[in-house]
Design a protein around this motif. Structure first.
Motif, PDB file in Angstrom:
ATOM      1  N   ARG A  58      -4.730  12.246   0.934  1.00  0.00           N
ATOM      2  CA  ARG A  58      -5.112   9.980   1.027  1.00  0.00           C
ATOM      3  C   ARG A  58      -4.414   9.430   1.259  1.00  0.00           C
ATOM      4  O   ARG A  58      -3.574   9.536   0.539  1.00  0.00           O
ATOM      5  N   LEU A  59      -4.896   9.060   1.660  1.00  0.00           N
ATOM      6  CA  LEU A  59      -3.754   7.827   2.652  1.00  0.00           C
ATOM      7  C   LEU A  59      -4.249   6.394   1.910  1.00  0.00           C
ATOM      8  O   LEU A  59      -5.610   5.961   2.144  1.00  0.00           O
ATOM      9  N   SER A  60      -4.035   5.723   1.393  1.00  0.00           N
ATOM     10  CA  SER A  60      -3.418   4.117   1.132  1.00  0.00           C
ATOM     11  C   SER A  60      -3.297   3.839   1.286  1.00  0.00           C
ATOM     12  O   SER A  60      -2.163   3.723   2.342  1.00  0.00           O
ATOM     13  N   PHE A  61      -3.677   2.294   1.852  1.00  0.00           N
ATOM     14  CA  PHE A  61      -3.337   1.265   2.459  1.00  0.00           C
ATOM     15  C   PHE A  61      -3.456   0.184   1.830  1.00  0.00           C
ATOM     16  O   PHE A  61      -3.215  -1.042   2.335  1.00  0.00           O
ATOM     17  N   ALA A  62      -3.480  -0.305   0.258  1.00  0.00           N
ATOM     18  CA  ALA A  62      -3.503  -0.631  -0.531  1.00  0.00           C
ATOM     19  C   ALA A  62      -2.133  -1.493  -0.636  1.00  0.00           C
ATOM     20  O   ALA A  62      -2.171  -2.886  -0.979  1.00  0.00           O
ATOM     21  N   ASN A  63      -1.159  -0.111  -0.835  1.00  0.00           N
ATOM     22  CA  ASN A  63      -0.027  -1.059  -1.252  1.00  0.00           C
ATOM     23  C   ASN A  63       0.970  -1.433  -0.785  1.00  0.00           C
ATOM     24  O   ASN A  63       1.706  -1.839  -0.937  1.00  0.00           O
ATOM     25  N   GLY A  64       1.576  -0.639   0.562  1.00  0.00           N
ATOM     26  CA  GLY A  64       2.001  -1.297   1.278  1.00  0.00           C
ATOM     27  C   GLY A  64       1.594  -2.584   2.403  1.00  0.00           C
ATOM     28  O   GLY A  64       0.678  -2.778   2.600  1.00  0.00           O
ATOM     29  N   ARG A  65       2.877  -3.381   2.660  1.00  0.00           N
ATOM     30  CA  ARG A  65       2.375  -4.079   4.131  1.00  0.00           C
ATOM     31  C   ARG A  65       1.983  -3.461   4.992  1.00  0.00           C
ATOM     32  O   ARG A  65       2.453  -2.041   5.485  1.00  0.00           O
ATOM     33  N   ILE A  66       1.439  -4.138   6.213  1.00  0.00           N
ATOM     34  CA  ILE A  66       0.676  -3.399   7.036  1.00  0.00           C
ATOM     35  C   ILE A  66       2.216  -2.596   8.426  1.00  0.00           C
ATOM     36  O   ILE A  66       1.788  -2.026   9.031  1.00  0.00           O
ATOM     37  N   ASP A  67       3.173  -3.956   8.115  1.00  0.00           N
ATOM     38  CA  ASP A  67       3.844  -2.833   9.113  1.00  0.00           C
ATOM     39  C   ASP A  67       5.053  -1.392   8.393  1.00  0.00           C
ATOM     40  O   ASP A  67       4.780  -0.537  10.002  1.00  0.00           O
ATOM     41  N   SER A 113       0.474   6.579  -0.830  1.00  0.00           N
ATOM     42  CA  SER A 113      -0.679   7.724  -1.483  1.00  0.00           C
ATOM     43  C   SER A 113      -0.872   6.419  -2.451  1.00  0.00           C
ATOM     44  O   SER A 113      -1.339   6.259  -3.458  1.00  0.00           O
ATOM     45  N   LYS A 114      -0.036   4.812  -2.770  1.00  0.00           N
ATOM     46  CA  LYS A 114      -0.171   4.873  -4.496  1.00  0.00           C
ATOM     47  C   LYS A 114      -1.746   4.235  -4.356  1.00  0.00           C
ATOM     48  O   LYS A 114      -1.420   2.773  -3.440  1.00  0.00           O
ATOM     49  N   GLY A 115      -2.042   3.515  -5.782  1.00  0.00           N
ATOM     50  CA  GLY A 115      -3.434   3.052  -5.854  1.00  0.00           C
ATOM     51  C   GLY A 115      -3.802   1.876  -6.478  1.00  0.00           C
ATOM     52  O   GLY A 115      -4.161   1.845  -7.478  1.00  0.00           O
ATOM     53  N   GLU A 116      -3.251   0.938  -5.980  1.00  0.00           N
ATOM     54  CA  GLU A 116      -2.633  -0.404  -6.370  1.00  0.00           C
ATOM     55  C   GLU A 116      -1.675  -0.840  -6.019  1.00  0.00           C
ATOM     56  O   GLU A 116      -1.638  -0.685  -4.656  1.00  0.00           O
ATOM     57  N   LEU A 117      -2.546  -2.071  -5.701  1.00  0.00           N
ATOM     58  CA  LEU A 117      -2.799  -3.267  -4.972  1.00  0.00           C
ATOM     59  C   LEU A 117      -0.908  -3.588  -4.622  1.00  0.00           C
ATOM     60  O   LEU A 117      -0.296  -4.133  -5.455  1.00  0.00           O
ATOM     61  N   SER A 118      -0.672  -4.565  -3.291  1.00  0.00           N
ATOM     62  CA  SER A 118       0.077  -4.756  -3.348  1.00  0.00           C
ATOM     63  C   SER A 118       0.604  -5.564  -4.012  1.00  0.00           C
ATOM     64  O   SER A 118       0.214  -6.656  -4.621  1.00  0.00           O
ATOM     65  N   LYS A 119       2.325  -5.808  -4.108  1.00  0.00           N
ATOM     66  CA  LYS A 119       2.972  -7.246  -5.107  1.00  0.00           C
ATOM     67  C   LYS A 119       2.437  -8.357  -4.224  1.00  0.00           C
ATOM     68  O   LYS A 119       2.398  -9.822  -4.899  1.00  0.00           O
ATOM     69  N   ASP A 120       2.649  -7.852  -2.757  1.00  0.00           N
ATOM     70  CA  ASP A 120       2.490  -9.510  -1.760  1.00  0.00           C
ATOM     71  C   ASP A 120       0.763  -9.852  -2.559  1.00  0.00           C
ATOM     72  O   ASP A 120       0.658 -11.164  -1.674  1.00  0.00           O
ATOM     73  N   LEU A 121      -0.271  -9.140  -3.142  1.00  0.00           N
ATOM     74  CA  LEU A 121      -1.340  -9.213  -3.295  1.00  0.00           C
ATOM     75  C   LEU A 121      -1.577 -10.447  -5.056  1.00  0.00           C
ATOM     76  O   LEU A 121      -2.284 -10.302  -5.673  1.00  0.00           O
ATOM     77  N   PHE A 122      -0.121  -9.978  -5.562  1.00  0.00           N
ATOM     78  CA  PHE A 122      -0.143 -10.335  -6.618  1.00  0.00           C
ATOM     79  C   PHE A 122      -0.394 -12.500  -6.725  1.00  0.00           C
ATOM     80  O   PHE A 122       0.159 -13.104  -6.342  1.00  0.00           O
TER      81      PHE A 122
END
Length: 469
Positions: free
Chosen positions: A444-453, A116-125
């Motif tokens: 709405r599915l967010s692909f920005a926040n979670g890791r791929i797995d 759900s989260k409309g925020e970049l993953s911490k992995d991309l910080f």
């Protein structure tokens, strides 16, 4: 001798009541929630609550659960204390709808798979680069106080140069730095719009999950969309008077991911100018293109000051900086800058200086290259997982950028049930109804926040739950 568990629980609840954490009028957590919190049986919770009820502190009320009716001081007074739970309902600004409040709370739970989260993953910080920027800003720091009402001049100069790449030619006097695009909407709603005005917006729209315009006395009117976004001819039919404004999100629309073509953008601007409808263009996702650069903003073709343009670093860099901007006619910016000073006396000086360094040093453009690469991999993985697990039940379009995939389920799937069951199984999704009353079959599915797995696992969990929904 150790006190019984129900006594410890009773003492804890009494302390929350006495210290004002749960004031008179508060509804206690459910027995099930309390049992989970204290890791005991519900019978132990019931015993603790019965003791508090006997003391006159709480009471079970039909349709409300268990409510605080007194505290240790009000039991000694003839005159009751203020009921803050009644007071909070009297404010001018409306509360978020319950589902949105629940989602906002759940998004802080790191144990959930965040679809759900409309925020970049911490992995991309970009942690190392951010440390370097903050260090450089600190090393060059001089004594500072409140910033210029429109924001730090170096940052506005950097924004002006950055916007020139989008063919928006604007002076620093026509830019205001704000604490994210949401503050921009708030300032516009209280400073430029008359109560009772109509705000045209896409149906569905992110703004429907907020109460910004409604709290300022505006009426929202959704306008139909197609694959390119809002339909200008539908605005023309709906437009009845001059007290109206158009809020639109033409580039990687939230929540649908739609991308408006350049021809449609020109049509929209032409209609708005002809009908004297000001445009608020929200462009916070345009840097996050994944296949090819999007068309230029509507603002780039605006020659009459008809468009207020909103941008931000929250989506593309980091929301913690709280840096966004409004671009528009100088007189309008003067008005909004005055309101911003009344609101918070300026966005953080440190954040503004850090943002100026990001934009002016070239670091931001380098960062975007990395972000686009990883977002594209996440998007493709999400699309593949959707095709594997949900193609029998739903349909969707491939977004060309941004964060979101707008998934439409078959009518026989109860989305409200799926949302609740998914949350219980550790997966958070955003049901479409928070963006439009007419979109109950969407999420709405967010692909920005979670890791791929995690994205793949979360979508697989949804498939496993559909039979029960």
């Amino acid at each position: 001798m150790k006190a019984p568990k129900y006594k410890l629980i009773s003492a804890y609840i009494k302390e929350q009541i006495t210290n004002g954490t749960w004031p008179v009028g508060s509804r206690l957590p459910s027995q099930r929630e309390l049992a989970r919190q204290f890791e005991v049986n519900r019978s132990t919770i019931i015993t603790a609550l019965d003791e508090l009820a006997a003391d006159g502190l709480i009471e079970g009320k039909l349709g409300m659960g268990t409510v605080v009716i007194n505290n240790t001081w009000t039991l000694m007074r003839a005159v009751p204390l203020v009921n803050w739970n009644e007071q909070v309902k009297l404010g001018a600004h409306q509360a978020s709808i319950p589902t949105v409040q629940a989602i906002n709370q759940a998004e802080s739970n790191e144990n959930l798979i965040q679809l759900s989260k409309g925020e970049l993953s911490k992995d991309l910080f970009p942690l190392d680069d951010m440390r370097a920027v903050i260090t450089k800003v600190g090393r060059n720091l001089e004594p500072f106080g409140y910033e210029d009402p429109k924001g730090n001049l170096l940052l506005r100069e950097a924004i002006s140069k950055y916007l020139s790449q989008k063919d928006i030619k604007v002076s620093t006097s026509s830019i205001i730095v704000v604490s994210g695009a949401l503050q921009a909407l708030h300032l516009i709603s209280i400073g430029l719009l008359e109560r009772g005005s109509t705000v045209f917006l896409e149906d569905p729209s992110y703004v429907n999950s907020l109460s910004t315009f409604q709290s300022a006395g505006m009426k929202l009117q959704g306008i139909s969309m197609d694959k390119e976004g809002i339909l200008p001819e539908k605005i023309e039919v709906a437009h009845q008077n001059k007290n109206s404004v158009l809020y639109c999100h033409p580039t990687f629309h939230n929540p649908t991911g739609a991308l408006m073509g350049w021809k449609r953008r020109q049509e929209l601007l032409k209609l708005a100018e002809h009908k004297q409808i000001p445009i608020i263009e929200d462009d916070v996702y345009s840097d996050l293109w994944l296949d090819s650069p999007p068309p230029l903003p509507i603002k780039s073709h605006d020659r009459n000051g008809n468009v207020l343009y909103l941008g931000s670093l929250s989506k593309s860099l980091n929301p913690g900086l709280r840096i966004g901007w409004i671009v528009g006619p100088e007189a309008v910016m003067d008005r909004l800058a005055d309101l911003k000073m009344q609101t918070d006396y300026g966005t953080s000086s440190i954040s503004q200086r850090a943002a100026a360094e990001w934009l002016s040093s070239g670091l931001y453009e380098q960062h975007l290259l990395t972000v686009r690469k990883h977002l594209k991999a996440r998007r493709n993985a999400a699309l593949q997982a959707l095709d594997t697990h949900l193609s029998r039940y739903a349909e969707w379009e491939q977004p060309a950028g941004g964060f979101f995939i707008w998934v439409k389920f078959n009518p026989e799937v109860a989305l409200s049930d799926l949302y609740r069951k998914a949350l219980a199984h550790g997966v958070l999704i955003n049901p479409g109804k928070i963006y439009s009353n007419q979109k109950n079959q969407y999420f709405r599915l967010s692909f920005a926040n979670g890791r791929i797995d995690d994205i793949v696992k979360g979508i697989a969990v949804l498939e496993s739950l559909i039979k029960d929904c």
